[in-house]
Design a protein around this motif. Structure first.
Motif, PDB file in Angstrom:
ATOM      1  N   GLN A 116       3.986  -1.048  -2.393  1.00 14.06           N
ATOM      2  CA  GLN A 116       3.582  -0.028  -1.426  1.00 14.06           C
ATOM      3  C   GLN A 116       4.772   0.629  -0.739  1.00 14.06           C
ATOM      4  O   GLN A 116       4.792   1.843  -0.537  1.00 14.06           O
ATOM      5  N   ALA A 305      -4.095   4.835  -3.285  1.00 10.82           N
ATOM      6  CA  ALA A 305      -3.417   4.006  -2.286  1.00 10.82           C
ATOM      7  C   ALA A 305      -4.384   3.003  -1.664  1.00 10.82           C
ATOM      8  O   ALA A 305      -4.033   1.836  -1.444  1.00 10.82           O
ATOM      9  N   ASP A 309      -4.170  -1.147  -1.943  1.00 13.43           N
ATOM     10  CA  ASP A 309      -4.208  -2.020  -0.776  1.00 13.43           C
ATOM     11  C   ASP A 309      -5.302  -3.073  -0.919  1.00 13.43           C
ATOM     12  O   ASP A 309      -5.079  -4.264  -0.661  1.00 13.43           O
ATOM     13  N   SER A 310      -6.482  -2.660  -1.348  1.00  8.88           N
ATOM     14  CA  SER A 310      -7.597  -3.590  -1.523  1.00  8.88           C
ATOM     15  C   SER A 310      -7.313  -4.613  -2.617  1.00  8.88           C
ATOM     16  O   SER A 310      -7.593  -5.808  -2.462  1.00  8.88           O
ATOM     17  N   ARG A 313      -4.878  -7.423  -1.638  1.00  9.46           N
ATOM     18  CA  ARG A 313      -5.516  -8.447  -0.817  1.00  9.46           C
ATOM     19  C   ARG A 313      -6.433  -9.350  -1.644  1.00  9.46           C
ATOM     20  O   ARG A 313      -6.427 -10.573  -1.482  1.00  9.46           O
TER      21      ARG A 313
END
Length: 327
Positions: A116, A305, A309-310, A313
């Motif tokens: 990221q 993006a 991010d998901s 995690r």
């Protein structure tokens, strides 16, 4: 001698030229070949095949060669790190996937890049779903039967993968977590070796990629149980999904995306996103990508993006559940 009015016109013209110069330079991009770094060896694998189709299609609207550079090693870390270090000038892009961009940040104690911090997302390209296949001698034909067998024989099912943190490994870990069952992980250096051992009965199961096992399924060398996706795979339309067999949350695959080094100008990101979405929607290009095994994606940089991010995690949870780390 110049009058004040002519001087003012000259200054205005100079100012206009200075303002227009960056815009003109931007509209002229690209003026030389572009490289697309693929952090995996060449030779016709799923990732490499899809990358080369995209590169060929991109050359048409961009008017420049798009050169695929294979930089394999360390589960994609070597190639991704090279792309992260590249100048953010619009002439280097990274084509990568879930393992390198979402799994490795939890799998490795340290990374030479950050997915990221070091990259600008451009577009989500699509996914290749995993599929549960078993050795034909195993008395299993449905997902429910596989779950019951695993529960009654804890640790007896040996499942192969292409290594710790691979999609084949994490798909199995997801199954284990969802069903509270136990199986034994057998990592391999290559999917071909694992597949051969599955056919021979040295391992009992694999959560292979559809595109990597479709030939063996059609040849009746292994038995397909379920595609880990929301919709059936067009390559194997007769194989039911996990959702059809009562496990709608058991969805897993490897996804692909295109990124640029952080700091790449926004107009270039926007142009690449526009051209990629056009390719993904084009009937001919789309057919080629589907034939290569891709469930075609698309969308905005912001959507990619959010997905990244998901996925970072969710993959972190699977890595923790698997209890694997690489120094």
């Amino acid at each position: 001698m110049r009058t004040p009015s002519t001087q003012r016109r000259a200054l205005l013209a100079l100012a206009a030229a200075l303002i227009a110069a960056p815009a003109a330079a931007q509209t002229e991009w690209p003026t030389k070949p572009i490289r697309m770094i693929v952090p995996a060896p060449g030779g016709g694998g799923t990732a490499d095949t899809i990358a080369r189709i995209l590169a060929q299609e991109l050359e048409k609207p961009l008017g420049q060669r798009v050169v695929v550079e294979n930089r394999g090693g360390a589960n994609g870390n070597i190639g991704a790190a090279e792309a992260a270090r590249a100048a953010p000038d619009g002439y280097t892009f990274l084509y990568s996937w879930a393992g390198t961009l979402a799994t490795n940040i939890s799998l490795y104690r340290s990374l030479p890049f950050h997915p990221q911090r070091d990259f600008e997302p451009i577009v989500f390209i699509g996914t290749v779903p995993n599929i549960l296949v078993v050795n034909k001698d195993l008395p299993i034909r449905t997902l429910k039967e596989f779950e019951e067998y695993a529960r009654k024989n804890p640790g007896a099912i040996n499942f192969g993968s292409t290594g710790n943190g691979s999609s084949m490994h994490l798909a199995a870990e997801m199954f284990k977590a969802r069903t509270n069952t136990d199986m034994t992980h057998v990592p391999y250096q290559s999917p071909a070796t694992a597949t051969n051992d599955l056919i021979a009965g040295r391992i009992q199961a694999m959560f292979q990629l559809v595109v990597g096992i479709q030939g063996q399924v059609r040849g009746d060398l292994v038995r397909p149980i379920a595609v880990l996706a929301e919709a059936r795979a067009p390559q194997l339309p007769d194989v039911p999904t996990t959702a059809e067999q009562g496990m709608p949350g058991l969805v897993f695959g490897t996804w692909f995306g295109l990124l640029a080094p952080k700091g790449t100008p926004a107009p270039i990101i926007a142009r690449m996103n526009r051209e990629m979405n056009a390719i993904l929607a084009d009937e001919g290009a789309r057919a080629r990508l589907i034939q290569a095994g891709l469930a075609v994606g698309g969308g905005t940089p912001e959507q990619f993006a959010a997905l990244l991010d998901s996925e970072i995690r969710s993959h972190a949870e699977l890595v923790r559940a698997a209890g694997v780390r690489i120094d």
